[in-house]
Design a protein around this motif. Structure first.
Motif, PDB file in Angstrom:
ATOM      1  N   ALA A  48       0.831  -1.203   0.000  1.00  8.32           N
ATOM      2  CA  ALA A  48       0.000   0.000   0.000  1.00  8.32           C
ATOM      3  C   ALA A  48       0.872   1.262   0.000  1.00  8.32           C
ATOM      4  O   ALA A  48       0.590   2.237  -0.708  1.00  8.32           O
ATOM      5  CB  ALA A  48      -0.919  -0.001   1.217  1.00  8.32           C
ATOM      6  N   LYS A  49       1.956   1.220   0.784  1.00  7.97           N
ATOM      7  CA  LYS A  49       2.862   2.376   0.840  1.00  7.97           C
ATOM      8  C   LYS A  49       3.524   2.620  -0.511  1.00  7.97           C
ATOM      9  O   LYS A  49       3.606   3.768  -0.973  1.00  7.97           O
ATOM     10  CB  LYS A  49       3.927   2.130   1.910  1.00  7.97           C
ATOM     11  CG  LYS A  49       4.960   3.236   2.010  1.00  7.97           C
ATOM     12  CD  LYS A  49       6.053   2.888   3.000  1.00  7.97           C
ATOM     13  CE  LYS A  49       7.136   3.965   3.022  1.00  7.97           C
ATOM     14  NZ  LYS A  49       8.247   3.630   3.946  1.00  7.97           N
ATOM     15  N   LYS A  83       1.070   4.087  -3.020  1.00  9.42           N
ATOM     16  CA  LYS A  83       0.863   5.512  -2.736  1.00  9.42           C
ATOM     17  C   LYS A  83       2.068   6.328  -3.188  1.00  9.42           C
ATOM     18  O   LYS A  83       1.917   7.408  -3.777  1.00  9.42           O
ATOM     19  CB  LYS A  83       0.618   5.700  -1.245  1.00  9.42           C
ATOM     20  CG  LYS A  83       0.348   7.139  -0.835  1.00  9.42           C
ATOM     21  CD  LYS A  83       0.098   7.240   0.659  1.00  9.42           C
ATOM     22  CE  LYS A  83      -0.129   8.700   1.066  1.00  9.42           C
ATOM     23  NZ  LYS A  83      -0.341   8.829   2.528  1.00  9.42           N
ATOM     24  N   GLN A  84       3.268   5.802  -2.926  1.00 11.83           N
ATOM     25  CA  GLN A  84       4.475   6.510  -3.334  1.00 11.83           C
ATOM     26  C   GLN A  84       4.598   6.600  -4.844  1.00 11.83           C
ATOM     27  O   GLN A  84       5.032   7.629  -5.375  1.00 11.83           O
ATOM     28  CB  GLN A  84       5.711   5.821  -2.753  1.00 11.83           C
ATOM     29  CG  GLN A  84       5.943   6.083  -1.277  1.00 11.83           C
ATOM     30  CD  GLN A  84       7.219   5.436  -0.780  1.00 11.83           C
ATOM     31  OE1 GLN A  84       7.674   4.431  -1.328  1.00 11.83           O
ATOM     32  NE2 GLN A  84       7.810   5.988   0.264  1.00 11.83           N
ATOM     33  N   THR A  92       2.249   6.845  -7.034  1.00  6.05           N
ATOM     34  CA  THR A  92       1.370   7.919  -7.478  1.00  6.05           C
ATOM     35  C   THR A  92       1.971   9.288  -7.164  1.00  6.05           C
ATOM     36  O   THR A  92       1.981  10.195  -7.999  1.00  6.05           O
ATOM     37  CB  THR A  92      -0.002   7.799  -6.806  1.00  6.05           C
ATOM     38  OG1 THR A  92      -0.559   6.515  -7.093  1.00  6.05           O
ATOM     39  CG2 THR A  92      -0.948   8.870  -7.312  1.00  6.05           C
ATOM     40  N   GLU A  93       2.494   9.403  -5.940  1.00 10.18           N
ATOM     41  CA  GLU A  93       3.077  10.676  -5.525  1.00 10.18           C
ATOM     42  C   GLU A  93       4.318  11.020  -6.353  1.00 10.18           C
ATOM     43  O   GLU A  93       4.491  12.170  -6.772  1.00 10.18           O
ATOM     44  CB  GLU A  93       3.450  10.601  -4.039  1.00 10.18           C
ATOM     45  CG  GLU A  93       4.047  11.886  -3.484  1.00 10.18           C
ATOM     46  CD  GLU A  93       4.437  11.750  -2.026  1.00 10.18           C
ATOM     47  OE1 GLU A  93       5.136  12.649  -1.518  1.00 10.18           O
ATOM     48  OE2 GLU A  93       4.052  10.740  -1.399  1.00 10.18           O
TER      49      GLU A  93
END
Length: 243
Positions: free
Chosen positions: A30-31, A34-35, A37-38
């Motif tokens: 999940a991390k 998210k990273q 995308t960021e």
């Protein structure tokens, strides 16, 4: 017949460890999602920043031309230097300067922040290096193709390829540099954490130029038809021959 107490405890422990491992793996996935995308958003923002800087220069030149004046762009802040000669006949002071610039081996290349002190050092060792002002394409190709990070501690450094953003995050996360695009941006713009970013990058190990050096050789300055010294923007073509 029921299982022994020790066997039940072992099964319970294994189940607990398996659940903890799965939870940690899920959190890591999940991390990273998210990273990803960021980091993609950051990369897009950096592209917009580079394009805006180019447009601003073009507009400034147009305005100056319409006003009958000349536009003088700001001086370069970033230098890429490549060592092209060995140690034969190398004076002790010049050897020390090359060590300070981290150009210890032939065909090693490094990014250097251009200021009064580094400019004097570069001019002192001009007979042994080729240097100039890299563009964004050169910086990006060098880091993506030949970039290695320095992980570990003094005296026991490890040379790790920049194949994952986690390598950059591990070393420079405290500086706000968490991915390769952050690293490229920090180097190209000579940001506030340029020193940490440059020291993190292992000196680039380049090849002999395709087609060889010039006919006049490495002992002759570039302005006289050789290879040594300041090439300014022409360093980009020279680096691509060695990359």
């Amino acid at each position: 017949m029921s299982a022994p107490a020790s066997e039940s405890k072992k099964r319970a422990r294994d189940a607990r460890l398996a659940k903890e491992f799965e939870d940690a793996a899920s959190a890591l996935r999940a991390k990273r999602a998210k990273q990803d995308t960021e980091f993609a958003e950051r990369a897009a923002k950096y592209v917009e920043e580079y394009e805006k800087a180019e447009r601003d220069v073009i507009e400034a030149k147009r305005e100056a031309k319409l006003a009958g004046k000349f536009y003088v762009p700001p001086g370069p802040k970033l230098v890429f230097a490549v060592r092209i000669r060995g140690i034969n006949g190398l004076p002790p002071k010049d050897r020390k300067i090359l060590q300070l610039l981290r150009l210890r081996q032939i065909h090693n290349g490094v990014f250097i922040k251009l200021n009064y002190a580094t400019l004097r050092m570069l001019r002192r060792v001009e007979p042994y290096i080729a240097y100039g002002y890299p563009n964004l394409k050169t910086v990006r190709e060098l880091i993506y193709k030949r970039g290695y990070g320095k992980i570990g501690r003094p005296g026991a450094w490890n040379r790790i390829p920049l194949s994952e953003n986690s390598v950059v995050e591990q070393a420079l996360g405290s500086k706000g540099i968490e991915c390769v695009e952050d690293l490229i941006h920090e180097v190209y713009t000579v940001g506030p954490n340029f020193k940490a970013a440059s020291n993190f990058l292992w000196p680039f190990k380049l090849n002999t130029p395709k087609g060889g050096y010039s006919k006049l050789g490495k002992l002759t300055h570039f302005t006289e038809g050789g290879d040594a010294g300041n090439r300014e923007d022409l360093i980009n073509a020279f680096v691509r021959k060695m990359n």
